[in-house]
Motif scaffolding. Structure first.
Motif, PDB file in Angstrom:
ATOM      1  N   ASP A 225      43.420  -6.891 -14.000  1.00  0.00           N
ATOM      2  CA  ASP A 225      42.198  -6.617 -14.756  1.00  0.00           C
ATOM      3  C   ASP A 225      41.006  -6.306 -13.858  1.00  0.00           C
ATOM      4  N   ALA A 226      41.141  -6.518 -12.556  1.00  0.00           N
ATOM      5  CA  ALA A 226      40.015  -6.361 -11.638  1.00  0.00           C
ATOM      6  C   ALA A 226      39.509  -4.926 -11.629  1.00  0.00           C
ATOM      7  N   CYS A 227      38.209  -4.760 -11.331  1.00  0.00           N
ATOM      8  CA  CYS A 227      37.637  -3.420 -11.249  1.00  0.00           C
ATOM      9  C   CYS A 227      38.167  -2.693 -10.013  1.00  0.00           C
ATOM     10  N   ALA A 228      37.901  -1.411  -9.936  1.00  0.00           N
ATOM     11  CA  ALA A 228      38.454  -0.574  -8.865  1.00  0.00           C
ATOM     12  C   ALA A 228      38.047  -1.066  -7.488  1.00  0.00           C
ATOM     13  N   ASP A 229      36.806  -1.522  -7.319  1.00  0.00           N
ATOM     14  CA  ASP A 229      36.348  -1.992  -6.013  1.00  0.00           C
ATOM     15  C   ASP A 229      37.197  -3.153  -5.510  1.00  0.00           C
ATOM     16  N   VAL A 230      37.540  -4.059  -6.407  1.00  0.00           N
ATOM     17  CA  VAL A 230      38.334  -5.229  -6.028  1.00  0.00           C
ATOM     18  C   VAL A 230      39.769  -4.819  -5.726  1.00  0.00           C
ATOM     19  N   GLN A 231      40.344  -3.981  -6.553  1.00  0.00           N
ATOM     20  CA  GLN A 231      41.714  -3.540  -6.325  1.00  0.00           C
ATOM     21  C   GLN A 231      41.854  -2.789  -5.002  1.00  0.00           C
ATOM     22  N   GLU A 232      40.860  -1.979  -4.676  1.00  0.00           N
ATOM     23  CA  GLU A 232      40.917  -1.216  -3.423  1.00  0.00           C
ATOM     24  C   GLU A 232      40.824  -2.118  -2.201  1.00  0.00           C
ATOM     25  N   ALA A 233      40.153  -3.254  -2.333  1.00  0.00           N
ATOM     26  CA  ALA A 233      40.006  -4.176  -1.210  1.00  0.00           C
ATOM     27  C   ALA A 233      41.253  -5.024  -0.979  1.00  0.00           C
ATOM     28  N   ALA A 234      42.105  -5.116  -1.981  1.00  0.00           N
ATOM     29  CA  ALA A 234      43.267  -6.003  -1.925  1.00  0.00           C
ATOM     30  C   ALA A 234      44.460  -5.342  -1.239  1.00  0.00           C
ATOM     31  N   ASP A 235      45.376  -6.189  -0.762  1.00  0.00           N
ATOM     32  CA  ASP A 235      46.644  -5.705  -0.196  1.00  0.00           C
ATOM     33  C   ASP A 235      47.623  -5.319  -1.293  1.00  0.00           C
ATOM     34  N   GLY A 236      47.439  -5.887  -2.456  1.00  0.00           N
ATOM     35  CA  GLY A 236      48.323  -5.590  -3.573  1.00  0.00           C
ATOM     36  C   GLY A 236      47.634  -5.912  -4.883  1.00  0.00           C
ATOM     37  N   VAL A 237      48.189  -5.397  -5.962  1.00  0.00           N
ATOM     38  CA  VAL A 237      47.654  -5.649  -7.301  1.00  0.00           C
ATOM     39  C   VAL A 237      48.792  -6.155  -8.170  1.00  0.00           C
ATOM     40  N   THR A 238      48.612  -7.322  -8.766  1.00  0.00           N
ATOM     41  CA  THR A 238      49.624  -7.873  -9.652  1.00  0.00           C
ATOM     42  C   THR A 238      49.321  -7.445 -11.085  1.00  0.00           C
ATOM     43  N   GLY A 239      50.050  -7.961 -12.040  1.00  0.00           N
ATOM     44  CA  GLY A 239      49.839  -7.597 -13.431  1.00  0.00           C
ATOM     45  C   GLY A 239      48.538  -8.141 -13.976  1.00  0.00           C
ATOM     46  N   CYS A 240      48.169  -7.690 -15.163  1.00  0.00           N
ATOM     47  CA  CYS A 240      46.968  -8.193 -15.813  1.00  0.00           C
ATOM     48  C   CYS A 240      47.138  -9.680 -16.141  1.00  0.00           C
ATOM     49  N   PHE A 241      46.028 -10.368 -16.292  1.00  0.00           N
ATOM     50  CA  PHE A 241      46.076 -11.803 -16.524  1.00  0.00           C
ATOM     51  C   PHE A 241      46.896 -12.138 -17.766  1.00  0.00           C
ATOM     52  N   ALA A 242      46.629 -11.437 -18.860  1.00  0.00           N
ATOM     53  CA  ALA A 242      47.315 -11.735 -20.122  1.00  0.00           C
ATOM     54  C   ALA A 242      48.813 -11.482 -20.044  1.00  0.00           C
ATOM     55  N   ASP A 243      49.226 -10.656 -19.085  1.00  0.00           N
ATOM     56  CA  ASP A 243      50.647 -10.350 -18.908  1.00  0.00           C
ATOM     57  C   ASP A 243      51.318 -11.260 -17.889  1.00  0.00           C
ATOM     58  N   GLY A 244      50.615 -12.288 -17.420  1.00  0.00           N
ATOM     59  CA  GLY A 244      51.211 -13.245 -16.486  1.00  0.00           C
ATOM     60  C   GLY A 244      51.153 -12.813 -15.033  1.00  0.00           C
ATOM     61  N   GLY A 245      50.187 -11.969 -14.683  1.00  0.00           N
ATOM     62  CA  GLY A 245      50.120 -11.443 -13.322  1.00  0.00           C
ATOM     63  C   GLY A 245      49.956 -12.503 -12.255  1.00  0.00           C
ATOM     64  N   THR A 246      49.141 -13.514 -12.517  1.00  0.00           N
ATOM     65  CA  THR A 246      48.937 -14.571 -11.519  1.00  0.00           C
ATOM     66  C   THR A 246      50.217 -15.338 -11.260  1.00  0.00           C
ATOM     67  N   ALA A 247      50.878 -15.773 -12.313  1.00  0.00           N
ATOM     68  CA  ALA A 247      52.129 -16.524 -12.158  1.00  0.00           C
ATOM     69  C   ALA A 247      53.199 -15.671 -11.483  1.00  0.00           C
ATOM     70  N   ALA A 248      53.258 -14.389 -11.810  1.00  0.00           N
ATOM     71  CA  ALA A 248      54.257 -13.508 -11.203  1.00  0.00           C
ATOM     72  C   ALA A 248      54.063 -13.404  -9.699  1.00  0.00           C
ATOM     73  N   GLU A 249      52.819 -13.289  -9.241  1.00  0.00           N
ATOM     74  CA  GLU A 249      52.554 -13.195  -7.800  1.00  0.00           C
ATOM     75  C   GLU A 249      52.891 -14.502  -7.092  1.00  0.00           C
ATOM     76  N   LEU A 250      52.537 -15.617  -7.694  1.00  0.00           N
ATOM     77  CA  LEU A 250      52.869 -16.910  -7.088  1.00  0.00           C
ATOM     78  C   LEU A 250      54.381 -17.101  -7.004  1.00  0.00           C
ATOM     79  N   ASP A 251      55.074 -16.796  -8.075  1.00  0.00           N
ATOM     80  CA  ASP A 251      56.523 -16.998  -8.098  1.00  0.00           C
ATOM     81  C   ASP A 251      57.238 -16.040  -7.152  1.00  0.00           C
ATOM     82  N   ARG A 252      56.657 -14.886  -6.932  1.00  0.00           N
ATOM     83  CA  ARG A 252      57.261 -13.915  -6.011  1.00  0.00           C
ATOM     84  C   ARG A 252      57.423 -14.496  -4.614  1.00  0.00           C
ATOM     85  N   TRP A 253      56.428 -15.266  -4.165  1.00  0.00           N
ATOM     86  CA  TRP A 253      56.444 -15.766  -2.797  1.00  0.00           C
ATOM     87  C   TRP A 253      56.983 -17.171  -2.672  1.00  0.00           C
TER      88      TRP A 253
END
Length: 270
Positions: A225-253
């Motif tokens: 859900d982050a704006c373009a500035d935040v996504q561009e600064a990141a090493d990767g972009v996970t799913g949107c919050f409502a789609d479980g993006g945070t949990a997916a990134e944590l579980d990945r590692w």
């Protein structure tokens, strides 16, 4: 170790912590991996999330890095402050209808006028501009619900802020902190004290105040859900919050580690 923003990363915009996120964080801490909350929230608004996650005793970063605590029990480890008088004068000269708040650690806020309901928590005390400007503060919050985030980005540029750090939120919300203070600067302090380096850190966030942290960490991940500035600064972009993006990134590692396989921190930098 893991550094996590709160709003939009751990909880939704209603403040609800999804069970899948709580479960992912609890599995990580149960395996002995440190989790550090790294938020723009004040400490008194951070504590309920710390307790909901049942985090073990350890550090937490609040107020965009101006406040570092150890909890439980509560111990103030670091408090960075600045003289707000010049900033307040400049803000009101450029944007006279702005509401301005200063945090009172662990209690609430002093405000020059009332903020929209739900924006601030804790004890809210209305004071004069001179009273607010009369003592050092951890941060100043500037708010105008009748403006947009784009207008506040322009406002920050017009202010020509020097000697402070600042970030613009999702809406017409400007956070102003002591010079050089942000989530990354506080996280660097905490990480060094715990014996880690930036390469060992997985950081997840969704706001403009997360940009320095996401850039600094070995792996910085923006929620979808982050704006373009935040996504561009990141090493990767996970799913949107409502789609479980945070949990997916944590579980990945960290899920492989919990099944008995080694997790190598250096992998975060790749």
């Amino acid at each position: 170790m893991v550094a996590l923003d709160i709003d939009g990363t751990l909880v939704d915009h209603e403040g609800v912590l999804p069970e899948n996120v709580r479960r992912s964080v609890r599995r990580i801490t149960a395996a002995g991996v440190p989790v550090v909350l790294t938020t723009g929230r004040s400490w008194h608004a951070t504590r309920p999330v710390f307790e909901q996650l049942e985090l073990p005793t350890g550090p937490a970063i609040a107020s965009n890095g101006a406040v570092i605590v150890q909890f439980p029990p509560l111990e103030l480890l670091t408090v960075r402050t600045f003289d707000p008088a010049d900033v307040i004068e400049k803000v009101l000269r450029e944007h006279p209808r702005a509401a301005i708040a200063a945090e009172v650690i662990g209690v609430g806020y002093r405000v020059t006028r009332q903020f929209p309901e739900g924006d601030l928590s804790g004890e809210i005390v209305e004071v004069s501009t001179d009273e607010l400007a009369g003592s050092d503060v951890t941060r100043i919050i500037v708010r105008d619900p009748e403006s947009s985030d784009a207008e506040f980005i322009d406002l920050a540029g017009r202010l020509g802020l020097h000697g402070v750090s600042y970030s613009v939120g999702w809406s017409a919300w400007l956070d102003i902190a002591p010079a050089g203070v942000n989530k990354a600067s506080a996280l660097a302090e905490v990480v060094a004290e715990m014996g880690f380096t930036a390469a060992d850190v997985l950081a997840i966030g969704d706001g403009r105040n997360d940009i320095e942290m996401l850039t600094w960490a070995g792996r910085g991940v923006a929620v979808g859900d982050a704006c373009a500035d935040v996504q561009e600064a990141a090493d990767g972009v996970t799913g949107c919050f409502a789609d479980g993006g945070t949990a997916a990134e944590l579980d990945r590692w960290f899920a492989p580690r919990l099944r008995g396989r080694a997790w190598e921190p250096a992998a975060l930098a790749s």
